[in-house]
Structures are given as structure tokens and as C-alpha cells.
Design an enzyme around this catalytic site. Structure first.
Site, mmCIF file in Angstrom:
data_model
loop_
_atom_site.group_PDB
_atom_site.id
_atom_site.type_symbol
_atom_site.label_atom_id
_atom_site.label_comp_id
_atom_site.label_asym_id
_atom_site.label_seq_id
_atom_site.Cartn_x
_atom_site.Cartn_y
_atom_site.Cartn_z
ATOM 1 N N HIS A 308 60.396 29.492 62.390
ATOM 2 C CA HIS A 308 61.164 30.121 63.472
ATOM 3 C C HIS A 308 61.989 29.047 64.177
ATOM 4 O O HIS A 308 61.542 27.919 64.349
ATOM 5 C CB HIS A 308 60.212 30.788 64.489
ATOM 6 C CG HIS A 308 60.918 31.695 65.443
ATOM 7 N ND1 HIS A 308 61.583 31.214 66.542
ATOM 8 C CD2 HIS A 308 61.090 33.026 65.440
ATOM 9 C CE1 HIS A 308 62.117 32.235 67.188
ATOM 10 N NE2 HIS A 308 61.849 33.346 66.546
ATOM 11 N N ASP A 365 58.397 38.470 61.506
ATOM 12 C CA ASP A 365 59.157 39.299 60.553
ATOM 13 C C ASP A 365 58.373 39.492 59.260
ATOM 14 O O ASP A 365 58.436 40.543 58.625
ATOM 15 C CB ASP A 365 60.500 38.630 60.231
ATOM 16 C CG ASP A 365 61.356 38.445 61.475
ATOM 17 O OD1 ASP A 365 61.889 37.336 61.667
ATOM 18 O OD2 ASP A 365 61.441 39.401 62.271
#
Ligand code: MLT
Length: 429
Positions: A308, A365
Site C-alpha cells: 500500500h 483489496d
């Protein structure tokens, strides 16, 4: 801590004020830099070192893996609160009393229907229309049915009504975009169902069947929507704030946020995770082969759903949703070969030094894509699910920007094009 920053430029010394937030974040206030230095600006493509605003909504610490909405840790909200309760918290700044939550729910329930004329819009789209394009258009189209919402100086009551209409109608628009793609009959909202249950009903129910919604799925969706509800000044939220800063109406601002979220580098990442799993599955499911490809700097293949840009060590949302993912797969008894591939990839990413050393851990995700697939959400709808979750965060950020009377967003640039030159009629030489 210093109160000022000193800048030495062209033999001059300038003092820039230091600003400190309630969590000890520090910033150099450059709002008067250009005027004070005879034209110097800063340059920061992607604004990774630039704060666009002061905000009291969400705090995150990428190094420590902290995420709080209005001061409440995401872990506690995901475990104990409902999505509408968290929506109220983000938008109003405080958790609702029972009376306030009841009134909020009643108002949302009253506005779940969309104008019957909008059904014609859906029918004009081809079956292969991506639901993100449909939902972004439909949200902006809502402004045409409520002209009073276009007044930039509308009072708080009109803004609250628009907020409630948006929160109420988005699940209907999202579910109908799916039904339209399937060429299935639209299912109308049922006012006796909760927010998540109602959405799942509109998504999966058929008029010819006795439809029920699995409470395990409802609980997982409630958690997923809470985890996606806000994330400070990410790409789509910054888009909503910039569009709203021109005093564009809330529907148009949210529609712009939906379009920004569509990108595979942002909200489209959960769809890209499943497409990656499908690619590996179609190739025979050899996870080791694809892990080697991901490690090969000469190979363009990269693992989607890992790491991320803000969280350096772990995504706190992924930690929470990983457990939910295991619960959903176990409860639903899902035996999907692509989910088996996902589990193998997760194991590699958590154990292999190549991924650990690069902080390429499974992010929110990765797990949300797996859960959505397990509960039967079509891949093209994954980013629409992100929209459903992020809506209250976008609304809260838009409201804060307007209430703080923030100026129109208008960044500067460093020009690198041609210097002045005279016109020559080249076309007719
Ligand atoms: C988000 O939740 O918006 C994504 O993690 C992206 C980001 O914060 O930049």
C-alpha cells in the site's frame, strides 16, 4: 518543536510558519510562499509530500498501521458498529444517540426509491456497460431530478436532504446497474430490511423466488463497507473536495469521486485482484511460476492486492477483513479454485522474504476481492462496492470543505513548453 521554518533563497531569508495537528503531524504552511518569495512555488507531483487541507474526520498512521474515524479505532467500529452508525459518525462528527440513529435510518429508508423515469436511463445502456460508468452517470443524473440541490448557497436542511437521498439511493442505483447488466428484472428496496440486507436483496433476489439473505454475508458486508468508509485525502476524496470547492453540487462532486475511484490504481484494485487470480487459474494455477514472474524485474507482471502506498508495514483494514474472509469462506463452504490460488499467494506474501522485505503484504483489496467473489458479487461490481463504502467519507469530506469555506482548488505549475514564438502558416507553405 520549531515554530517556523527558515528558507534561504537568492540571498534572502524567509520564515514559514509550522503547523502541528492533534496527532503531532507537522507541516510547513506555504500558503503565502509565492507572494512572499517573488514567485517561488513548490513542486510535488502526486502531492505525496503536500497537505491539501486540515481535516478532523480521519486519522491514519502509515508506519504504525493506525486508522481512526473521528478518533474511534477502525477495529472497534468494524467489530461493534453498523455501517449507517459509522456513516452518521463520519458526517456529523459524533456517534449518534439511539434517537438520532433511528431518525437517520427512517430518513434513509424514506428515500431508497429512485424516480421511475431513471429506469429508462438504465435500459439505454448496453448489457456490457461497466457498472462504474453507469453508477457515476446515474449519481450525477440525480441532480437533474432535484434542482434545489444545485443551489451552492442552499441551507443545511437542503444539504442534509441531499446527503440522505444519496446514501439511500446509491444502493438502489448500484444493484439496478447489476440487474440491468444481467437483463434481470429490477428488485425494489424493501423498507423492512437493514441497509446491507436491502442492498443484497436488490442485488440477488428474483421476483419469482422466496428470497433470503445469509446473515453471515450481511455481517461481512457491513464490516467491508465500514472498512472502506473513509481514508483521508486519497485520490477520489481529493477529487470530491476539489470538484466541491468550485461550489458544484454534491451529486456532481460524488460522481467525480466515483470516476476517480474507477482507476485500477485506486478503487479498481479489488477487481484487478480477481482478474489476476483468473489469469493464474487460466494458465493452470501454478502459483510458484507467477510468484517468480512477479519477482522478475524484466517481467511486467506484478501481483495486485499487495502492499500500500500509505501503509508501510500492514493495512489495518486487511488484518480485520482477513478474519471475516476466513469466516465467510468457512460458513458458505466455498470451494473455488481461484480462492485456493489466493490462499497460496497470501501464504507466499506473508512468508517469502522478497515480499516481506518490500512490505508486499496482502492489503484490503486482496481480501475484499475474495469475499465479494465468495458472496457472488460479479467482478465488475467490486469497485461499485467500494463506492458504497466510501460514500459517507466523501460526503463528510465535502461537507467539511464547504463548512470551512475552503477556497477553490487551483494548483500552480512549472511551465516547460516553448518560449514565445511568432505564428508561421506552416499548413500552407
Ligand atoms: C483508499 O482506501 O482510498 C485506498 O487505500 C487508497 C489510498 O488511501 O490512497
Amino acid at each position: 518543536m520549531s515554530e517556523i521554518a527558515k528558507l534561504e533563497l537568492d540571498g534572502n531569508s524567509y520564515e514559514l510558519p509550522i503547523i502541528e495537528g492533534t496527532e503531532n503531524e507537522k507541516g510547513i504552511d506555504i500558503s503565502k510562499l509565492r507572494g512572499g518569495t517573488g514567485g517561488y512555488i513548490t513542486l510535488d507531483p502526486g502531492f505525496k509530500n503536500t497537505g491539501s487541507t486540515k481535516s478532523a474526520i480521519t486519522f491514519l498512521d502509515g508506519e504504525k498501521g493506525i486508522l481512526r474515524y473521528r478518533g474511534y479505532p477502525i477495529e472497534q467500529l468494524a467489530d461493534k458498529a453498523s455501517f449507517l452508525e459509522v456513516s452518521y459518525l463520519l458526517i456529523e462528527g459524533e456517534l449518534p444517540t439511539q434517537q438520532q440513529l433511528t431518525e437517520f435510518k427512517e430518513s434513509i429508508t424514506k428515500h431508497t426509491l429512485v424516480h421511475e423515469d431513471m429506469k429508462q436511463f438504465f435500459e439505454a445502456y448496453p448489457a456490457k456497460a461497466h457498472p462504474m460508468g453507469v453508477v457515476a452517470s446515474m449519481v450525477c443524473s440525480l441532480s437533474t431530478f432535484y434542482p434545489e440541490s444545485l443551489d451552492p448557497n442552499r441551507g443545511e436542511v437542503a444539504v442534509d436532504l441531499t446527503i440522505h437521498r444519496l446514501i439511500a439511493k446509491l444502493p438502489t442505483l448500484a444493484a439496478w446497474s447489476h440487474k440491468n447488466a444481467m437483463r434481470h428484472p429490477f428488485m425494489y428496496p424493501k423498507n423492512d430490511l437493514g441497509y446491507c440486507e436491502n442492498f443484497l436483496h436488490m442485488m440477488f433476489a428474483m421476483p419469482t423466488e422466496n428470497n433470503t439473505v445469509d446473515p453471515v454475508v450481511v455481517s461481512a458486508l457491513n464490516k467491508l463497507l465500514i472498512l472502506h468508509a473513509d481514508h483521508e485525502q486519497n485520490c477520489s476524496t481529493s477529487t470530491v473536495r476539489v470538484v466541491g470547492s468550485s461550489h458544484a453540487n454534491l451529486y456532481a462532486s460524488i460522481s467525480a469521486g466515483i470516476s476517480a475511484l474507477w482507476g485500477p490504481l485506486h478503487g479498481g484494485a479489488n477487481q484487478a485482484v480477481i482478474e489476476m487470480l483468473q489469469q493464474i487459474y487460466n494458465d493452470g494455477g501454478d502459483v510458484d511460476k507467477w510468484v517468480a514472474k512477479a519477482k522478475d524485474k524484466n517481467d511486467p507482471f506484478r501481483l495486485m492486492g499487495f502492499g500500500h502506498r500509505v501503509y508501510k508495514n500492514f493495512d489495518p483494514r486487511a488484518t480485520i477483513i482477513k478474519k471475516s474472509c476466513d469466516d465467510v469462506l468457512a460458513k458458505l463452504g466455498v470451494n473455488d479454485p481461484m480462492l485456493e490460488i489466493a490462499k497460496k499467494l497470501e501464504k507466499v506474501a506473508l512468508e517469502d522474504d522478497y515480499f516481506k522485505s518490500r512490505n508486499l503484504y496482502p492489503n484490503v483489496d486482496f481480501y475484499s476481492g475474495i469475499i465479494y467473489k465468495a458472496i457472488g458479487i460479479p467482478t465488475e461490481m467490486f469497485t461499485v462496492m467500494f463506492v458504497l463504502g466510501r460514500l459517507p467519507g466523501w460526503i463528510a469530506q465535502w461537507k467539511e470543505m464547504r463548512e470551512n469555506n475552503e477556497p477553490i482548488g487551483r494548483p500552480r505549475q512549472i511551465y516547460t513548453g516553448e518560449n514565445a514564438r511568432d505564428y508561421v502558416n506552416i499548413a500552407n507553405r
